[in-house]
Design a protein around this motif. Structure first.
Motif, PDB file in Angstrom:
ATOM      1  N   ASN A 298      21.730  10.460  -1.835  1.00 43.34           N
ATOM      2  CA  ASN A 298      20.818   9.493  -2.463  1.00 43.34           C
ATOM      3  C   ASN A 298      19.731   9.038  -1.501  1.00 43.34           C
ATOM      4  N   SER A 299      18.574   8.753  -2.067  1.00 45.24           N
ATOM      5  CA  SER A 299      17.479   8.182  -1.282  1.00 45.24           C
ATOM      6  C   SER A 299      17.636   6.670  -1.202  1.00 45.24           C
ATOM      7  N   LEU A 300      16.888   6.056  -0.288  1.00 44.20           N
ATOM      8  CA  LEU A 300      16.910   4.595  -0.198  1.00 44.20           C
ATOM      9  C   LEU A 300      16.259   3.965  -1.422  1.00 44.20           C
ATOM     10  N   ASP A 301      15.324   4.680  -2.039  1.00 47.75           N
ATOM     11  CA  ASP A 301      14.708   4.168  -3.264  1.00 47.75           C
ATOM     12  C   ASP A 301      15.741   3.939  -4.361  1.00 47.75           C
ATOM     13  N   GLU A 302      16.738   4.800  -4.424  1.00 51.66           N
ATOM     14  CA  GLU A 302      17.762   4.642  -5.451  1.00 51.66           C
ATOM     15  C   GLU A 302      18.562   3.363  -5.241  1.00 51.66           C
ATOM     16  N   ALA A 303      18.773   2.992  -3.995  1.00 55.72           N
ATOM     17  CA  ALA A 303      19.478   1.744  -3.710  1.00 55.72           C
ATOM     18  C   ALA A 303      18.581   0.533  -3.938  1.00 55.72           C
ATOM     19  N   ALA A 304      17.283   0.715  -3.710  1.00 50.67           N
ATOM     20  CA  ALA A 304      16.353  -0.421  -3.783  1.00 50.67           C
ATOM     21  C   ALA A 304      16.215  -0.985  -5.181  1.00 50.67           C
ATOM     22  N   VAL A 305      16.545  -0.212  -6.200  1.00 49.27           N
ATOM     23  CA  VAL A 305      16.363  -0.688  -7.578  1.00 49.27           C
ATOM     24  C   VAL A 305      17.640  -1.217  -8.202  1.00 49.27           C
ATOM     25  N   LEU A 306      18.728  -1.251  -7.439  1.00 49.86           N
ATOM     26  CA  LEU A 306      19.977  -1.773  -7.997  1.00 49.86           C
ATOM     27  C   LEU A 306      19.864  -3.279  -8.232  1.00 49.86           C
ATOM     28  N   PRO A 307      20.447  -3.782  -9.301  1.00 47.95           N
ATOM     29  CA  PRO A 307      20.312  -5.218  -9.634  1.00 47.95           C
ATOM     30  C   PRO A 307      20.727  -6.143  -8.504  1.00 47.95           C
TER      31      PRO A 307
END
Length: 798
Positions: A298-307
Motif C-alpha cells: 500500500n501507498s501512504l496515500d491509501e492510509a491518508a484517506v482513512l477516517p
C-alpha cells in the motif's frame, strides 16, 4: 514516525507500548529488517514526490530506537537519504530514553543531522518512580551521563529537548528544576495516556464523561504550579506545553499534537512495515491504531484517506459536539485524540482531561493579561487573533506607501521572528564538527536562555541576517565560507557584551581588525583572532568604535565597520572624523526636513530605521541602496546639499518596508520570475517583484519632489518641479503595469490599488506646462526605445 525497534531496555510502568490494551508488539520483529527499511524509504519518497512536499519530518522511535545499533541505524539513514533527499528535504529526529547514547551514535547523527530528544521525568526522585530497569535499578545516572555527552559543544546542536511524563505524585517544582538542571534547549510535559475507561492515575474520584468539565483538576493544579515557576523565572527556555497553549490563544500554530485545532499529519510505520495511526491509540483497545495496510502492498496515500486519519485534519469539525460549543476549544482542540476514547462512544467525546485543560488554559490566559500581553481579555477564547496579525487599516497604510509607528513596529517584530528562524537554521545546519563554531553556538544558546534581550539586540542588527543568510547559502552549496562560519564567534561575543557576562571569548580577525557587531571593530595583532573580556565595554580596545547619527527623537548607527555591509555595492571604507561630522549634520538636517514637510514618513522611519551605511559618493546623482536581507538599513552617498539626505532616506526606507511586506504577504505569483515588465525608469524589462519594489520606492521619491518644489527657490525650485512631473508620470504608469500584469494575488491587487489611490490626486496637481510637455515627450521616447530593444531581443532569441 518509524518504529525501528520494538523492544526496550527499560520497564517504565506507564508505557503505552507495553503496559496498555494493545499488545501487538509481541508479534512484530524486534528490529527493522533491511528490506523493510528500503521499502519504507521508497514509500515516503513516492509520497513526497507525488505531493511535491518541500520537507518530510521523520521521527525514529520504538520501543527504544538505539537498540537497532549504530551500524543498522547508519544503513537505514543512508537508505532514507538516498531515496528521499532527491525529492524533499529531510527533517530527522530520534526519540530515545538515552541509555545507549554514545559518541558513535552522536557522530552518526551529526553526519545525517538527526536531532535527539530524550525522555526524563525530572529529578532523580521523580524519574525513579517509573523509569527503571527490569530489575528495579534506577536509570537516572546513566541518562544523566548521556545528557552530559549530548551537551558537549560538538553535539549540542543535536539536542532537541527533554520529554517528561507528568505524575501528580511528584513535586511539580522539583520536577521543573530537575529538568532545568540538565540545561536542555527546550522541554515538554505530557499527560499520562488515559481515557474514560482507563482514567488518569492519582485522581481523587472517578470522572464522569457526561459532565466532562466537572472534576478535581488535579493535573491542572500540577501544571499550573510549573507554569507559574516557569513564568516567574522569565520563561528561561521554551516549554512546549505552555508555549503551545499561548500560541493557540493568539491564533498561531500550536506545534503540539495535543493542543489546538491544527491538522495532524502523522503516520506510524511499525518494524514489520505496517502502516498505523498514532501509536498512543494503543491505550484504547487492541487494534485501535491498526489500518490493515503496509508499505509492501500500500501507498501512504491509501492510509491518508482513512477516517481515523482524516478526522484529525478536520479542525473543529473533528471534535465532539460538546467541545464545539466550549469557549476554549480553539486552544485545547478537544484534547489529545486518544484521551477522548470511551467504550461504546469511540473517540467522539471530550478528553478525559477536559476539566484540567480548561482550568489550565484559563490560568495561562489570565497570566497573559496580567503581564500586559493579552489586552483586556479575561479568558483564552477572547485572546488576540495572531501575534503577527495586521489590521486592515495597517495593511492599507502600507499599501498607500506610508505606515505609522505601530505598523512599522509590526514589520520589525515579524522580521525579528524571521531572524530567529534563520539563527536556528545556523545552529542546526552549521558545521557541527567545527569546535570553534559549536563553542560559539553553545555560548549563544546559553545567553538566549539567561539574557534574551542581549541576544535580541544583536539579532536586530540588520547585517546579522545578511551574515546568517550567507552562511546558510554556503552550507546549502556544500562549501560555507570559513569567514562566515567564524563570524558566529563575533555574534556570540557581542551578545555576551550586551548581557554584561564576564566571559573570555574569541573574535575572528578580518583585514587587520576584529569586527564586533553593534560595537565596531577591535584592534588586532598578527594572529587570526582576538580574545576579549565581555564583562564591560570599557575594557575593549575599540580601534573603530561604532558611531551614531542623532536627530530629534532618533539615534542610529553610522555603520562603517560591519563586514557584511559590503552587500551594498559601493560601500564606503571607514570614515574619518571630519566625514563623520558632515554625515551627522546631513542626517539631522534630513530628518528635520521630513519632520517639517513629509511628516507621514517620519514616525515609521523613526521606528524601523536600524542603521545608515555610508556609500562612495557620486557627484551626478544621489547614490543610495538597500538590501532585502538587511531590514532597517539604508545605504546613502552624500553630495553637498544637506537636504539630499532626506530623499535617499525616504527612497531606501520604502524599499526596506517593501522587502519586509513581501516576507509576510504573497502579493504576486511566486512562479512569475521572468523579466518581462516595463519599468519607466529602466531600459530593461523587470521581473514583477522588481517592478513592485521600484514602484513602491518611487511613491516616496515622487512625494519628496512634490513637496520639495514648494519650499525650494529659484533654479532649484524649477528642477524640483521637473522631477515631480517626471516621477509622478512614471510611478502612475508603473502602477498600471502592475495592475495589468495578471500576476497579482487578490491581496496584491488590493495593495496596488492602495498605491494608485495615493498617486491619483498627485496627477491632478497643477504643474508647469513646459515641464509636463518635456516629461510626456521623454516618456514616449523611453517607451519606444524600450519596445525596440525588446523586439530586437525577441528576434535574436527566435
Amino acid at each position: 514516525m518509524i518504529k525501528v525497534h520494538s523492544r526496550c531496555d527499560l520497564a517504565c510502568d506507564y508505557c503505552y507500548m507495553y503496559e496498555h490494551a494493545d499488545q501487538s508488539w509481541r508479534g512484530r520483529p524486534m528490529g527493522l529488517a533491511p528490506e523493510t527499511a528500503t521499502r519504507i524509504a521508497f514509500r515516503i519518497a513516492e509520497h513526497a514526490a507525488a505531493h511535491q512536499l518541500s520537507e518530510v519530518a521523520i521521527v525514529l522511535h520504538g520501543g527504544e530506537p538505539l537498540l537497532l545499533g549504530v551500524d543498522r541505524t547508519r544503513e537505514f539513514l543512508a537508505a532514507l537519504h538516498a531515496a528521499i533527499a532527491p525529492v524533499a528535504r529531510l527533517n530527522l529526529h530520534i526519540h530515545t530514553n538515552g541509555i545507549l547514547l554514545s559518541p558513535a551514535f552522536l557522530d552518526l547523527f551529526t553526519e545525517y543531522n538527526v536531532r535527539v530528544g530524550v525522555s526524563l521525568d525530572g529529578d532523580r526522585t521523580a524519574n525513579d518512580r517509573h523509569r527503571l530497569y527490569r530489575n528495579g535499578r534506577s536509570s537516572y545516572d546513566q541518562v544523566s551521563k548521556s545528557l552530559e555527552l549530548l551537551r558537549r559543544p560538538q553535539y549540542r546542536a543535536l539536542f532537541s529537548g527533554l520529554l517528561c511524563t507528568v505524575d501528580i505524585a511528584n513535586d511539580p517544582i522539583a520536577v521543573y528544576r530537575g529538568l532545568l538542571e540538565q540545561d536542555p534547549p527546550r522541554m515538554d510535559l505530557i499527560m499520562p495516556h488515559s481515557n474514560w475507561e482507563h482514567q488518569p492515575p492519582g485522581l481523587r474520584s472517578r470522572r464522569d464523561p457526561d459532565n466532562p468539565t466537572q472534576g478535581g483538576g488535579e493535573y491542572a493544579q500540577w501544571l499550573i504550579a510549573v507554569f507559574d515557576a516557569w513564568n516567574a523565572d522569565g520563561r528561561p527556555i521554551p516549554l512546549r506545553t505552555f508555549e503551545s497553549v499561548i500560541a493557540a490563544m493568539y491564533g498561531r500554530p500550536s506545534s503540539a499534537e495535543a493542543i489546538g485545532l491544527d491538522q495532524v499529519d502523522l503516520l506510524v510505520i511499525e518494524t514489520d512495515g505496517s502502516l498505523e495511526q498514532v501509536d498512543s491509540l494503543k491505550t484504547a483497545f487492541e487494534g485501535a491504531a491498526a489500518t490493515g495496510l503496509n508499505v509492501f502492498d500500500n501507498s501512504l496515500d491509501e492510509a491518508a484517506v482513512l477516517p481515523g486519519v482524516t478526522v484529525r485534519r478536520d479542525g473543529i469539525d473533528g471534535v465532539s459536539a460538546v467541545c464545539q460549543s466550549c469557549s476554549v476549544v480553539q486552544v485545547c482542540g478537544g484534547g489529545f485524540y486518544p484521551d477522548r476514547y470511551r467504550p461504546g462512544a469511540g473517540f467522539d467525546n471530550p478528553s478525559v482531561y477536559c476539566s484540567d485543560l480548561k482550568e489550565m488554559i484559563d490560568h495561562v490566559a489570565e497570566s497573559e493579561v496580567a503581564a500586559g500581553r493579552g489586552g483586556a481579555q479575561t479568558s483564552a477564547h477572547e485572546a488576540p487573533a495572531q501575534a503577527h496579525s495586521l489590521s486592515d487599516d495597517q495593511f492599507d497604510q502600507l499599501a498607500a506607501g506610508f505606515g505609522d509607528a505601530a505598523t512599522i513596529d509590526w514589520l520589525a517584530q515579524a522580521q525579528s521572528s524571521l531572524q530567529r528562524e534563520l539563527l536556528a537554521g545556523v545552529g542546526r545546519f552549521g558545521p557541527q564538527k567545527d569546535e570553534k563554531f559549536t563553542a560559539a553556538w553553545d555560548v549563544l544558546v546559553s545567553l538566549d536562555a539567561s539574557a534574551p534581550d542581549a541576544v535580541a539586540t544583536v539579532l536586530a542588527h540588520p547585517y546579522t541576517r545578511v551574515w546568517a543568510t550567507a552562511l546558510l547559502e554556503g552550507v546549502s552549496a556544500g562549501e560555507p565560507a570559513a569567514a562566515d562560519v567564524r563570524h558566529l564567534q563575533a555574534v556570540a561575543a557581542s551578545a555576551a557584551l550586551h548581557a554584561g557576562r564576564d566571559l573570555r571569548l574569541p573574535i575572528p580577525v578580518r583585514d587587520g581588525v576584529a569586527p564586533l557587531p553593534t560595537f565596531g571593530a577591535v584592534k588586532a595583532g598578527a594572529e587570526d583572532q582576538v580574545w576579549i573580556e565581555t564583562g564591560s565595554v570599557e575594557g575593549l580596545d575599540l580601534i573603530q568604535p561604532l558611531r551614531r547619527l542623532t536627530a530629534t527623537g532618533l539615534s542610529v548607527p553610522l555603520e562603517d565597520t560591519d563586514p557584511y555591509r559590503i552587500g551594498h555595492t559601493f560601500a564606503a571604507d571607514r570614515l574619518d572624523d571630519a566625514e563623520a561630522r558632515r554625515w551627522q549634520a546631513a542626517f539631522a538636517a534630513g530628518i528635520d526636513f521630513l519632520d517639517a514637510h513629509l511628516p507621514r514618513y517620519a514616525p515609521g522611519l523613526r521606528t524601523g530605521l536600524r542603521a545608515v551605511m555610508p556609500m562612495e559618493p557620486e557627484e551626478s546623482y544621489d547614490r543610495s541602496a538597500s538590501m532585502r536581507a538587511a531590514f532597517g538599513a539604508v545605504g546613502i552617498a552624500l553630495r553637498q546639499s544637506l537636504v539630499s539626505a532626506a530623499l535617499p532616506l525616504i527612497h531606501e526606507f520604502q524599499h526596506v518596508k517593501m522587502g519586509a511586506i513581501l516576507d509576510m504577504f504573497a502579493l504576486f505569483d511566486r512562479a512569475d520570475t521572468a523579466p518581462r515588465y516595463y519599468a519607466p525608469w529602466r531600459p530593461d524589462p523587470r521581473p514583477i517583484e522588481g517592478l513592485l519594489q521600484g514602484t513602491y520606492a518611487h511613491i516616496g521619491v515622487t512625494d519628496f519632489w512634490r513637496v520639495h518644489r514648494t519650499v525650494a527657490e529659484g533654479a532649484q525650485r524649477q528642477a524640483s518641479e521637473r522631477e515631480f512631473v517626471r516621477w509622478r508620470m512614471m510611478t502612475a504608469e508603473a502602477i498600471r503595469q502592475l495592475q495589468g500584469s495578471g500576476s497579482l494575488t487578490p491581496l496584491g491587487e488590493r495593495f496596488a490599488e492602495g498605491m494608485s489611490a495615493t498617486v491619483r490626486p498627485w496627477l491632478d496637481e497643477p504643474v508647469d506646462a513646459e515641464a509636463e510637455r518635456a516629461a510626456v515627450a521623454a516618456a514616449r521616447a523611453h517607451r519606444a526605445a524600450f519596445e525596440e530593444r525588446v523586439q530586437v531581443r525577441d528576434d535574436v532569441n527566435a
